[in-house]
Design a protein around this motif. Structure first.
Motif, mmCIF file in Angstrom:
data_model
loop_
_atom_site.group_PDB
_atom_site.id
_atom_site.type_symbol
_atom_site.label_atom_id
_atom_site.label_comp_id
_atom_site.label_asym_id
_atom_site.label_seq_id
_atom_site.Cartn_x
_atom_site.Cartn_y
_atom_site.Cartn_z
ATOM 1 N N GLY A 185 -29.305 -8.669 33.099
ATOM 2 C CA GLY A 185 -28.480 -9.504 32.218
ATOM 3 C C GLY A 185 -26.997 -9.321 32.490
ATOM 4 O O GLY A 185 -26.162 -9.428 31.579
ATOM 5 N N HIS A 186 -26.687 -9.067 33.761
ATOM 6 C CA HIS A 186 -25.296 -8.827 34.158
ATOM 7 C C HIS A 186 -25.100 -9.439 35.537
ATOM 8 O O HIS A 186 -25.958 -9.280 36.404
ATOM 9 N N HIS A 187 -23.986 -10.123 35.738
ATOM 10 C CA HIS A 187 -23.850 -11.019 36.894
ATOM 11 C C HIS A 187 -22.528 -10.846 37.613
ATOM 12 O O HIS A 187 -21.497 -10.621 36.965
ATOM 13 N N ASN A 200 -17.082 -7.113 36.817
ATOM 14 C CA ASN A 200 -16.463 -6.625 35.585
ATOM 15 C C ASN A 200 -17.317 -7.108 34.424
ATOM 16 O O ASN A 200 -18.330 -7.766 34.630
ATOM 17 N N THR A 201 -16.915 -6.750 33.234
ATOM 18 C CA THR A 201 -17.657 -7.163 32.038
ATOM 19 C C THR A 201 -16.748 -8.065 31.215
ATOM 20 O O THR A 201 -15.782 -7.599 30.611
ATOM 21 N N HIS A 202 -17.016 -9.361 31.266
ATOM 22 C CA HIS A 202 -16.161 -10.350 30.605
ATOM 23 C C HIS A 202 -16.013 -10.013 29.120
ATOM 24 O O HIS A 202 -14.929 -10.160 28.555
ATOM 25 N N ASP A 203 -17.150 -9.592 28.544
ATOM 26 C CA ASP A 203 -17.211 -9.361 27.091
ATOM 27 C C ASP A 203 -16.151 -8.365 26.610
ATOM 28 O O ASP A 203 -15.669 -8.487 25.484
HETATM 29 C C1 LIG Z 1 -24.962 -13.788 26.847
HETATM 30 C C2 LIG Z 1 -25.002 -12.953 28.089
HETATM 31 O O1 LIG Z 1 -25.848 -11.881 27.953
HETATM 32 C C3 LIG Z 1 -23.613 -12.434 28.438
HETATM 33 O O2 LIG Z 1 -22.761 -13.546 28.603
HETATM 34 C C4 LIG Z 1 -23.589 -11.584 29.672
HETATM 35 C C5 LIG Z 1 -24.176 -12.252 30.899
HETATM 36 N N1 LIG Z 1 -23.706 -11.664 32.148
HETATM 37 C C6 LIG Z 1 -22.527 -11.020 32.212
HETATM 38 N N2 LIG Z 1 -22.063 -10.616 33.361
HETATM 39 C C7 LIG Z 1 -20.885 -10.006 33.469
HETATM 40 N N3 LIG Z 1 -20.427 -9.620 34.678
HETATM 41 N N4 LIG Z 1 -20.134 -9.796 32.390
HETATM 42 C C8 LIG Z 1 -20.515 -10.152 31.160
HETATM 43 O O3 LIG Z 1 -19.798 -9.918 30.184
HETATM 44 C C9 LIG Z 1 -21.771 -10.790 31.032
HETATM 45 N N5 LIG Z 1 -22.250 -11.144 29.867
#
Ligand SMILES: C[C@H](O)[C@H](O)[C@H]1CNC2=NC(N)=NC(=O)C2=N1
Length: 96
Positions: A54-56, A71-74
């Motif tokens: 769940g990370h891209h 990185n982690t967008h969140d």
């Molecule tokens: C809703 C979903 O789980 C989120 O948007 C996840 C998906 N993949 C993600 N990938 C990355 N690299 N950063 C994120 O913050 C992120 N959030």
């Protein structure tokens, strides 16, 4: 919610990875493969692992070159999720 790592934590974490750098707020790695087919095959393997986690990645492919930025967008920074994915990418691409 994952916690945003400090620069010091990131520096220590990088020592557990293969050839990753911390640049402009991203964990980055550049890889070169034999040709496009091999590159896209590896990208497909990575993509399935990303879905599992769940990370891209942000990534760019030009023929046999692959540049990956994590990185982690969140949280607007680097978290443990980025290190877990980077480690998996190292495993998938080990010895290539
Ligand atoms: C809703 C979903 O789980 C989120 O948007 C996840 C998906 N993949 C993600 N990938 C990355 N690299 N950063 C994120 O913050 C992120 N959030």
């Amino acid at each position: 919610m994952e916690h945003k790592m400090t620069n010091e934590q990131i520096t220590i974490g990088l020592q557990t990875l293969d050839d990753w750098k911390f640049t402009d707020g991203f964990l980055t790695k550049s890889l070169k493969f034999k040709n496009f087919k091999e590159t896209f095959s590896i990208m497909t393997q990575i993509a399935f692992e990303c879905e599992h986690q769940g990370h891209h990645p942000n990534w760019e492919n030009v023929y046999n070159n692959l540049t990956i930025r994590l990185n982690t967008h969140d949280v607007g920074g680097i978290t443990e999720k980025d290190f877990v994915l980077a480690k998996s990418i190292d495993t998938i691409t080990a010895g290539r």
